[in-house]
Design a protein around this motif. Structure first.
Motif, mmCIF file in Angstrom:
data_model
loop_
_atom_site.group_PDB
_atom_site.id
_atom_site.type_symbol
_atom_site.label_atom_id
_atom_site.label_comp_id
_atom_site.label_asym_id
_atom_site.label_seq_id
_atom_site.Cartn_x
_atom_site.Cartn_y
_atom_site.Cartn_z
ATOM 1 N N ASN A 10 0.797 -1.226 0.000
ATOM 2 C CA ASN A 10 0.000 0.000 0.000
ATOM 3 C C ASN A 10 0.830 1.277 0.000
ATOM 4 O OD1 ASN A 10 -2.935 -0.652 0.139
ATOM 5 N ND2 ASN A 10 -2.279 -1.881 1.872
ATOM 6 N N ALA A 11 1.841 1.344 0.855
ATOM 7 C CA ALA A 11 2.599 2.579 1.012
ATOM 8 C C ALA A 11 3.329 2.956 -0.274
ATOM 9 C CB ALA A 11 3.585 2.446 2.165
ATOM 10 N N TYR A 12 4.085 2.004 -0.815
ATOM 11 C CA TYR A 12 4.869 2.324 -2.001
ATOM 12 C C TYR A 12 4.015 2.403 -3.258
ATOM 13 C CZ TYR A 12 9.195 2.325 0.582
ATOM 14 O OH TYR A 12 10.196 2.654 1.464
ATOM 15 N N LEU B 94 5.201 4.825 -15.591
ATOM 16 C CA LEU B 94 4.858 3.977 -14.455
ATOM 17 C C LEU B 94 5.988 2.992 -14.172
ATOM 18 C CD1 LEU B 94 2.874 2.980 -12.315
ATOM 19 C CD2 LEU B 94 1.751 1.594 -14.085
ATOM 20 N N TYR B 95 6.515 2.370 -15.205
ATOM 21 C CA TYR B 95 7.633 1.440 -15.042
ATOM 22 C C TYR B 95 8.833 2.147 -14.417
ATOM 23 C CZ TYR B 95 11.651 -1.447 -16.361
ATOM 24 O OH TYR B 95 12.821 -2.163 -16.332
ATOM 25 N N GLU B 96 9.173 3.310 -14.935
ATOM 26 C CA GLU B 96 10.300 4.073 -14.392
ATOM 27 C C GLU B 96 10.057 4.466 -12.944
ATOM 28 O OE1 GLU B 96 10.579 7.327 -17.057
ATOM 29 O OE2 GLU B 96 11.349 6.117 -18.740
ATOM 30 N N SER B 97 8.816 4.808 -12.615
ATOM 31 C CA SER B 97 8.481 5.220 -11.245
ATOM 32 C C SER B 97 8.602 4.060 -10.267
ATOM 33 C CB SER B 97 7.065 5.811 -11.199
ATOM 34 O OG SER B 97 6.983 6.981 -11.998
ATOM 35 N N ILE B 98 8.232 2.865 -10.692
ATOM 36 C CA ILE B 98 8.402 1.679 -9.834
ATOM 37 C C ILE B 98 9.871 1.526 -9.470
ATOM 38 C CG2 ILE B 98 8.307 -0.841 -9.787
ATOM 39 C CD1 ILE B 98 5.766 -0.663 -11.507
ATOM 40 N N LEU C 86 11.134 2.584 -5.523
ATOM 41 C CA LEU C 86 11.550 1.463 -4.682
ATOM 42 C C LEU C 86 13.054 1.521 -4.387
ATOM 43 C CD1 LEU C 86 9.444 -1.492 -6.109
ATOM 44 C CD2 LEU C 86 9.031 -0.146 -4.046
ATOM 45 N N ARG C 87 13.850 1.844 -5.391
ATOM 46 C CA ARG C 87 15.299 1.911 -5.160
ATOM 47 C C ARG C 87 15.659 3.103 -4.274
ATOM 48 N NH1 ARG C 87 18.000 -1.835 -8.123
ATOM 49 N NH2 ARG C 87 16.803 -2.824 -9.811
ATOM 50 N N ALA C 88 14.950 4.213 -4.432
ATOM 51 C CA ALA C 88 15.174 5.359 -3.549
ATOM 52 C C ALA C 88 14.762 5.019 -2.120
ATOM 53 C CB ALA C 88 14.387 6.574 -4.051
ATOM 54 N N ILE D 181 16.190 4.030 3.521
ATOM 55 C CA ILE D 181 16.098 3.201 4.721
ATOM 56 C C ILE D 181 17.483 2.731 5.159
ATOM 57 C CG2 ILE D 181 15.211 1.024 5.651
ATOM 58 C CD1 ILE D 181 12.737 1.440 3.869
ATOM 59 N N GLN D 182 18.287 2.315 4.200
ATOM 60 C CA GLN D 182 19.638 1.858 4.541
ATOM 61 C C GLN D 182 20.488 2.982 5.121
ATOM 62 O OE1 GLN D 182 20.781 0.132 0.787
ATOM 63 N NE2 GLN D 182 19.462 -1.657 1.076
#
Length: 301
Positions: free
Chosen positions: A190-192, A219-223, A227-229, A234-235
């Motif tokens: 849900n969040a992402y 949309l593909y680029e945004s996924i 997610l990678r950002a 988080i890391q």
């Protein structure tokens, strides 16, 4: 649920701590969460952790052969026979909505299962008792709901724009439902989903067959970007293992707060029973019959 960026942070921590260590037993405080598919007692056992993997939304702990022991007499023990290395013992954890992990913490009301090692323990906590912990053989993974039906992992080199276009071209689902379909794309929650659609400038209820090729590419680029950002953020933040880090979210759970792009109010809508957060200006519905948020009074904060 812990989503891909969360699990990509959790898995290496667990791997560093657990691989090579000997699991000596499970304490089960919430039996509804455990699925013992081996048919043997798990409170006293001996098994070395061989690997910790992520498979979609699952944390997958591979074990050496399990050896159960009688609690009252160490000499009274038996091995659970496994046919081959392809039939190793495994613990598969599906955290679902509220599952989380804690190392060497005190037992809480949310502590569901404790994995005991010689010098420490790992707790699986679940306030809502929705997650599941499966103890099984590797050749029994098909019996775990959803495990074998995961779609393409977005971190895989095989998750190409061409493949995404083919998946998208076959779908008439709402775009938010499509990117959260675990059988197609693994594993966006849900969040992402909200953050991805905000990045792509797409209304969550837009149908996939209404998207242009340019929309689908965005949309593909945004996924990939979101997610990678999220993983990087988080890391860098290094939150406690049990926390879901969400400080970087732009629209998720930001109802009535100003959009970081245009300043209009973030709105909330229901998409197949789930709350979705979006900006009605940056993510217009294109006049397809959804609520005209812009016609509402006092749209700006």
């Amino acid at each position: 649920m812990p989503e891909l960026p969360d699990l990509e942070y959790i898995r290496p921590i667990l791997a560093k701590k657990l691989i090579g260590q000997t699991l000596i037993g499970l304490e089960v405080f919430e039996p509804v969460i455990l699925r013992n598919m081996l048919g043997a007692p798990l409170d006293n056992l001996q098994s070395q952790v061989l690997d910790v993997r992520r498979h979609g939304p699952f944390i997958w702990i591979l074990l050496d052969e399990l050896e159960t022991r009688n609690a009252s007499a160490d000499s009274n023990h038996s091995k659970i026979e496994l046919d081959s290395r392809e039939s190793q013992a495994a613990i598969v954890i599906h955290p679902m909505l509220a599952g989380r992990f804690r190392l060497n913490g005190k037992r809480q009301s949310s502590t569901a299962i404790r994995f005991r090692f010689f010098d420490y323990h790992l707790d699986y906590l679940d306030d809502r008792k929705m997650g599941k912990v499966f103890v099984c053989r590797s050749d029994g993974l098909d019996q775990i709901p959803g495990f074998r039906k995961q779609g393409m992992d977005v971190l895989s080199a095989d998750f190409s724009l061409d493949l995404f276009q083919k998946l998208a071209a076959k779908s008439r689902k709402q775009v938010r439902v499509f990117i959260m379909d675990q059988s197609l794309i693994s594993s966006i929650g849900n969040a992402y989903a909200d953050e991805i659609l905000f990045e792509a400038g797409l209304h969550p209820k837009t149908r996939m067959n209404q998207l242009s090729q340019q929309n689908r590419e965005k949309l593909y680029e945004s996924i990939q970007t979101v997610l990678r950002a999220g993983m990087h953020t988080i890391q860098e933040a290094k939150p406690d293992l049990e926390l879901k880090y969400r400080d970087h979210m732009k629209v998720r759970n930001k109802k009535d707060q100003p959009c970081p792009r245009c300043g209009n109010r973030i709105r909330r809508a229901n998409v197949l029973g789930y709350d979705s957060f979006f900006c009605p200006v940056c993510q217009p519905d294109g006049g397809r019959g959804f609520i005209d948020w812009n016609s509402l009074a006092e749209n700006k904060p």
